[in-house]
Design an enzyme around this catalytic site. Structure first.
Site, PDB file in Angstrom:
ATOM      1  N   ARG A 113      -8.467  -7.280  14.632  1.00 33.45           N
ATOM      2  CA  ARG A 113      -7.281  -7.287  13.754  1.00 33.45           C
ATOM      3  C   ARG A 113      -7.382  -8.298  12.622  1.00 33.45           C
ATOM      4  NH1 ARG A 113      -4.787  -6.748  18.799  1.00 33.45           N
ATOM      5  NH2 ARG A 113      -4.287  -4.571  19.166  1.00 33.45           N
TER       6      ARG A 113
ATOM      7  N   ARG B  94       3.727  -2.609  -8.804  1.00 33.97           N
ATOM      8  CA  ARG B  94       2.267  -2.449  -8.751  1.00 33.97           C
ATOM      9  C   ARG B  94       1.804  -1.184  -9.480  1.00 33.97           C
ATOM     10  NH1 ARG B  94      -1.763  -4.541  -3.927  1.00 33.97           N
ATOM     11  NH2 ARG B  94      -3.661  -3.775  -4.906  1.00 33.97           N
TER      12      ARG B  94
ATOM     13  N   GLU C  35       2.981  -2.024  -2.925  1.00 30.91           N
ATOM     14  CA  GLU C  35       3.341  -0.912  -3.797  1.00 30.91           C
ATOM     15  C   GLU C  35       4.657  -0.253  -3.376  1.00 30.91           C
ATOM     16  OE1 GLU C  35      -0.409   0.959  -5.742  1.00 30.91           O
ATOM     17  OE2 GLU C  35       0.363   2.394  -4.308  1.00 30.91           O
TER      18      GLU C  35
END
Ligand SMILES: NC(=O)c1ccc[n+]([C@@H]2O[C@H](COP(=O)([O-])OP(=O)(O)OC[C@H]3O[C@@H](n4cnc5c(N)ncnc54)[C@H](O)[C@@H]3O)[C@@H](O)[C@H]2O)c1
Length: 353
Positions: free
Chosen positions: A110, A231, A226
């Site tokens: 991770r 963005r 986003e």
């Protein structure tokens, strides 16, 4: 050499180093490192700056590197080498390398510490910055990936010495994009310093790369994932550009496709009444100044208009028949505009035939 730190909301500060000896930053990393590098870069620049335990792994680059199967091979290197979350993964190469290595660094356990060392101009001003990575699956580009910020971005300009001038121009298309929608000072610099930029004068490159990184990071800082409609400014030229790439069967390089895309989108903005007079002329001028294409006649392959328009209608960003587009309002500024996809297709048709 320029060095600064930027904090992006979800993670720790990102150190940014730009300059001819930027790799010296690596001396500060004593932890164990897995260094994945493109075979086309000069590894001699790196070795003097490595301290502590490290493994050097030469890897493929280009789209071959971005195949998801290849990521599994690279993940095996981390697994077999006993790397853990305290360790560092360093990606040295063009955008294909930072995308692939960024992806494995973000998914293994991770997330290990990632350092991007982009070696193409496109990598330095775009792909290596902003925390997006992506690999290809089932012939779809970038369909699998994560948002994962690197701990550091090291743009050592010495790598650009060996970069072919065509690759420099492809990167410059993105730099010009920042100038047109975000940064008038950068636009003016590019307008006045073509020869020194194209001849890879270190001082000019340092300015251009540092400014581009700051422009992109300031956008990413406001809208990392986003979701806030900020963005999208980074997509200027990319909607039509992507349609051009699709219409050419992806034979036209991305940098050239977005160059024509920026001109088309600036024209659409003007025709819809969103931009001041002169924006189209200034866009056309700066792109031609750097020998970048401004119309489809200047591209090396023919565009299948039907394919291009089909790609537009399938744009991932269309919602309820409407696309949010970043339009230049004046040089260095932009506005978010909702454009019905049918209107966009009408304008695109004029631009692409
Ligand atoms: N994650 C993002 O935000 C983002 C943004 C833009 C592009 N991208 C991705 O970036 C990739 C394109 O990146 P790219 O244009 O850097 O391409 P690339 O990684 O394929 O490199 C281009 C070419 O330059 C060579 N090269 C690399 N460094 C060199 C050096 N210093 N000297 C000589 N040759 C060198 C490579 O071997 C390759 O042939 C695409 O896969 C694209 O999807 C990602």
């Amino acid at each position: 050499m320029i060095r600064f730190s930027e904090s992006i909301t979800s993670q720790q500060d990102i150190d940014v180093v730009v300059g001819e000896n930027a790799l010296s930053y690596l001396r500060e990393i004593q932890n164990k490192k897995a260094i994945f590098y493109s075979s086309s870069v000069n590894i001699d620049f790196i070795k003097p700056h490595l301290e502590g335990e490290y493994t050097l792994v030469p890897i493929k680059d280009g789209e071959e590197a971005k195949d998801i199967q290849y990521s599994l091979e690279l993940l095996k290197v981390l697994f077999d080498g006993g790397f853990d979350r305290g360790d560092y993964v360093i990606a040295i190469g063009g955008g294909s390398v930072t995308d692939t290595v960024g992806f494995i660094a973000s998914t293994y356990m991770r997330g290990l510490n990632l350092i991007n060392v982009p070696t193409t101009l496109l990598g330095m001003v775009d792909a290596g910055i902003g925390g997006k990575n992506g690999v290809n699956f089932g012939r779809i580009k970038n369909i699998i990936g994560t948002f994962y910020q690197p701990r550091a971005i090291i743009a050592d300009l010495r790598f650009l010495i060996s970069l072919p001038s065509e690759e420099v121009r492809k990167g410059l298309a993105e730099v010009i994009k920042y100038g047109l929608v975000l940064d008038k000072e950068l636009y003016d610099f590019l307008a006045l310093n073509k020869n020194s930029v194209l001849s890879k004068d270190p001082e000019s490159l340092e300015y251009v790369v540092q400014r581009s990184i700051q422009d992109k990071l300031s956008v990413v800082k406001e809208d990392e994932r986003e979701t806030k409609g900020v963005r999208i400014v980074l997509n200027f030229g990319h909607t039509i550009g992507h349609a051009i790439e699709a219409g050419s069967g992806f034979s036209i390089p991305h940098g050239y496709a977005i160059s024509v895309g920026m001109v088309c989108e600036a024209k659409i903005a003007e025709e819809m009444g969103y931009s001041e007079e002169g924006v189209v002329e200034d866009s056309v001028w700066i792109l031609s100044h750097y020998n970048l294409p401004i119309s489809i006649d200047e591209l090396s392959s023919k565009i299948d208009l039907k394919e291009a328009l089909f790609a537009l209608s399938k744009d991932k960003k269309v919602r309820n028949g409407v696309l949010l587009m970043p339009f230049p309002t004046r040089i260095g500024d932009w506005k978010r505009v909702e454009v019905p996809i049918e209107t966009l297709k009408g304008f695109a048709e004029q631009c692409l035939k």
